[in-house]
Write an enzyme that holds these catalytic residues in place. Structure first.
Site, short mmCIF file in Angstrom:
data_model
loop_
_atom_site.label_atom_id
_atom_site.label_comp_id
_atom_site.label_asym_id
_atom_site.label_seq_id
_atom_site.Cartn_x
_atom_site.Cartn_y
_atom_site.Cartn_z
N GLU A 88 0.82 -1.20 0.00
CA GLU A 88 0.00 0.00 0.00
C GLU A 88 0.87 1.26 0.00
O GLU A 88 1.99 1.25 0.47
CB GLU A 88 -0.94 0.00 1.22
CG GLU A 88 -1.94 -1.15 1.14
CD GLU A 88 -2.96 -1.17 2.27
OE1 GLU A 88 -4.09 -1.58 2.00
OE2 GLU A 88 -2.63 -0.78 3.40
N CYS A 101 3.57 8.43 1.51
CA CYS A 101 4.11 7.45 2.45
C CYS A 101 4.26 6.14 1.67
O CYS A 101 3.26 5.60 1.19
CB CYS A 101 3.13 7.32 3.61
SG CYS A 101 3.58 6.06 4.82
N CYS A 108 6.28 -7.26 6.87
CA CYS A 108 7.37 -6.78 7.72
C CYS A 108 7.72 -7.86 8.73
O CYS A 108 6.84 -8.56 9.22
CB CYS A 108 6.94 -5.51 8.46
SG CYS A 108 8.27 -4.75 9.43
N CYS A 112 6.15 -5.65 15.44
CA CYS A 112 5.70 -4.74 16.50
C CYS A 112 4.24 -5.07 16.80
O CYS A 112 3.41 -5.19 15.89
CB CYS A 112 5.86 -3.28 16.07
SG CYS A 112 7.58 -2.87 15.73
N CYS A 115 1.15 -2.98 15.32
CA CYS A 115 1.21 -2.55 13.93
C CYS A 115 0.60 -3.63 13.03
O CYS A 115 0.98 -4.80 13.11
CB CYS A 115 2.67 -2.29 13.54
SG CYS A 115 2.90 -1.99 11.78
N CYS A 328 -1.23 5.59 10.20
CA CYS A 328 0.00 4.94 10.67
C CYS A 328 -0.30 3.58 11.27
O CYS A 328 -1.16 3.45 12.14
CB CYS A 328 0.67 5.76 11.75
SG CYS A 328 1.29 7.32 11.18
N1 SAH Z 1 9.23 0.07 10.12
C1 SAH Z 1 9.37 1.47 10.17
C2 SAH Z 1 8.46 2.24 9.23
C3 SAH Z 1 7.00 1.84 9.15
S1 SAH Z 1 5.89 2.24 10.45
C4 SAH Z 1 9.16 1.97 11.57
O1 SAH Z 1 8.67 1.22 12.40
O2 SAH Z 1 9.54 3.08 11.85
C5 SAH Z 1 5.62 3.96 10.50
C6 SAH Z 1 5.23 4.45 11.89
O3 SAH Z 1 3.91 4.04 12.29
C7 SAH Z 1 6.16 3.92 12.96
O4 SAH Z 1 6.51 4.96 13.83
C8 SAH Z 1 5.28 2.91 13.67
O5 SAH Z 1 5.73 2.61 14.95
C9 SAH Z 1 3.96 3.59 13.64
N2 SAH Z 1 2.83 2.71 13.94
C10 SAH Z 1 2.76 1.38 13.76
N3 SAH Z 1 1.56 0.91 14.14
C11 SAH Z 1 0.86 1.97 14.59
C12 SAH Z 1 -0.46 2.12 15.11
N4 SAH Z 1 -1.29 1.10 15.21
N5 SAH Z 1 -0.86 3.36 15.46
C13 SAH Z 1 -0.04 4.43 15.32
N6 SAH Z 1 1.21 4.34 14.82
C14 SAH Z 1 1.66 3.12 14.47
#
Ligand code: SAH
Length: 342
Positions: A88, A101, A108, A112, A115, A328
């Site tokens: 996406e 973005c 991935c 996390c 996410c 995000c």
């Molecule tokens: N892998 C990289 C880039 C992708 S995520 C990273 O983690 O930085 C982009 C951002 O979205 C990151 O800061 C991530 O922690 C955040 N993110 C992930 N899941 C989220 C959620 N459910 N709500 C808000 N931010 C989130």
């Protein structure tokens, strides 16, 4: 396999155009990059050549769906790649800038907890051309406005796909005219990648997704922390800041009762202040695999004020596209989710 148009190097293009007048390769190169045209749209080429190029260089991204939110100011695409993998891309119009973005991996591996992409697991690396083409599509869709910013914050961990991501960065900067200062790589804390970035000559921005500033908590939220704990991450960030003189950003998704308490702000300030880092607070966006809520708007404001009191600059990031799962952490191709989720 047919190369993605933006994976083609200049020499490969020369070879593809062997037998054509010498200026054609430059014309096509500029058509692809500076003018962001598809071969079929390069009307300054003779029709047979145009047709040949259109056939030789089909797009790498096939649009599966395109949805918009925020009164058309946010657009999210779901693309299918040549092997069926899906990623996406999100385009966001703001009064003062237009930002895309982009995804850097299909899925991935960082896992996390909160996410959506992390919940779905890893599929494969994207090629540089697959990354660049997401930007090209966004540039086309942004017209007549000019796309100004690229954030590598879509699906995937950019620094776990370093070479291809960096080759995309060079193409965006050198051939498509984007300023390095308007490109931002976001990482969960891949320490070797941060050190490499510190040594690069292009001054791109770095954002670190921290979310917790004590190891016990971060080990759970961001499993990569077990490999690169906070002290090691802090050293890498300090190296980056010292080497580049760029301001580091820290991303912090505000999670109700998990990382939004006074003690969390104190720990965060302890990490951020010596680095002179700017903190972006992102209210947690809901995802299917994580049952905890985001912090209340009031708690987010209080947390920000507390950080300011502790000498740390912090802003609350506006959420865009939540209702189309474009915010995000919400990016997860539906097919991927169905196949790989536990
Ligand atoms: N892998 C990289 C880039 C992708 S995520 C990273 O983690 O930085 C982009 C951002 O979205 C990151 O800061 C991530 O922690 C955040 N993110 C992930 N899941 C989220 C959620 N459910 N709500 C808000 N931010 C989130």
């Amino acid at each position: 396999m047919v190369p993605a148009p933006y994976d083609l190097g200049r020499e490969e293009l020369d070879r593809l155009l062997d037998g054509q007048p010498g200026f054609r390769a430059r014309q096509v190169w500029e058509g692809l990059h500076a003018r962001v045209l598809r071969p079929a749209e390069m009307t300054d080429l003779p029709a047979p050549l145009r047709a040949l190029l259109a056939e030789a260089l089909p797009p790498a991204l096939e649009e599966v769906s395109r949805r918009s939110a925020d009164e058309g100011q946010t657009i999210k695409w779901l693309w299918a790649l040549h092997d069926g993998a899906q990623v996406e891309t999100v385009l966001m119009h703001y009064p003062d800038r237009v930002t895309v973005c982009v995804s850097t991996q299909a899925g991935c591996a960082m896992a996390c907890q909160f996410c959506a992409t992390g919940q779905a697991g890893f599929q494969r690396q994207l090629s540089a051309g697959e990354i660049v083409e997401q930007v090209a599509e966004a540039m086309r869709a942004a017209r007549p406005r000019r796309l100004s910013n690229v954030v590598f914050m879509g699906m995937g961990e950019p620094l776990a796909n370093y070479d291809r991501v960096w080759s995309a960065v060079r193409r965006l900067h050198g051939d498509m005219g984007l300023s390095a200062r308007h490109l931002t790589l976001s990482t969960v804390g891949v320490v070797p990648g941060i050190h490499r970035l510190a040594a690069e000559s292009l001054p791109v921005n770095l954002a670190v997704s921290l979310h917790a500033a004590n190891d016990e908590k971060r080990d759970i939220l961001v499993p990569l922390n077990r490999r690169y704990p906070l002290s090691v991450l802090a050293d890498a960030c300090a190296h980056y800041v010292e080497a580049t003189r760029r301001r580091l950003s820290i991303e912090w998704a505000m999670i109700h009762d998990v990382n939004d308490q006074g003690s969390d702000a104190v720990e965060l300030a302890h990490f951020a202040r010596p680095l002179g880092a700017h903190v972006n607070l992102i209210p947690l966006n809901p995802t299917p695999g994580y049952a905890v809520r985001g912090s209340t708007a009031r708690r987010v404001r209080e947390f920000r004020d507390q950080l300011e009191t502790l000498g740390v600059n912090a802003t609350v990031r506006m959420t865009r596209g939540a209702e189309i799962d474009a915010a995000c952490g919400q990016l997860a191709a539906s097919v991927t989710r169905g196949r790989l989720s536990p």
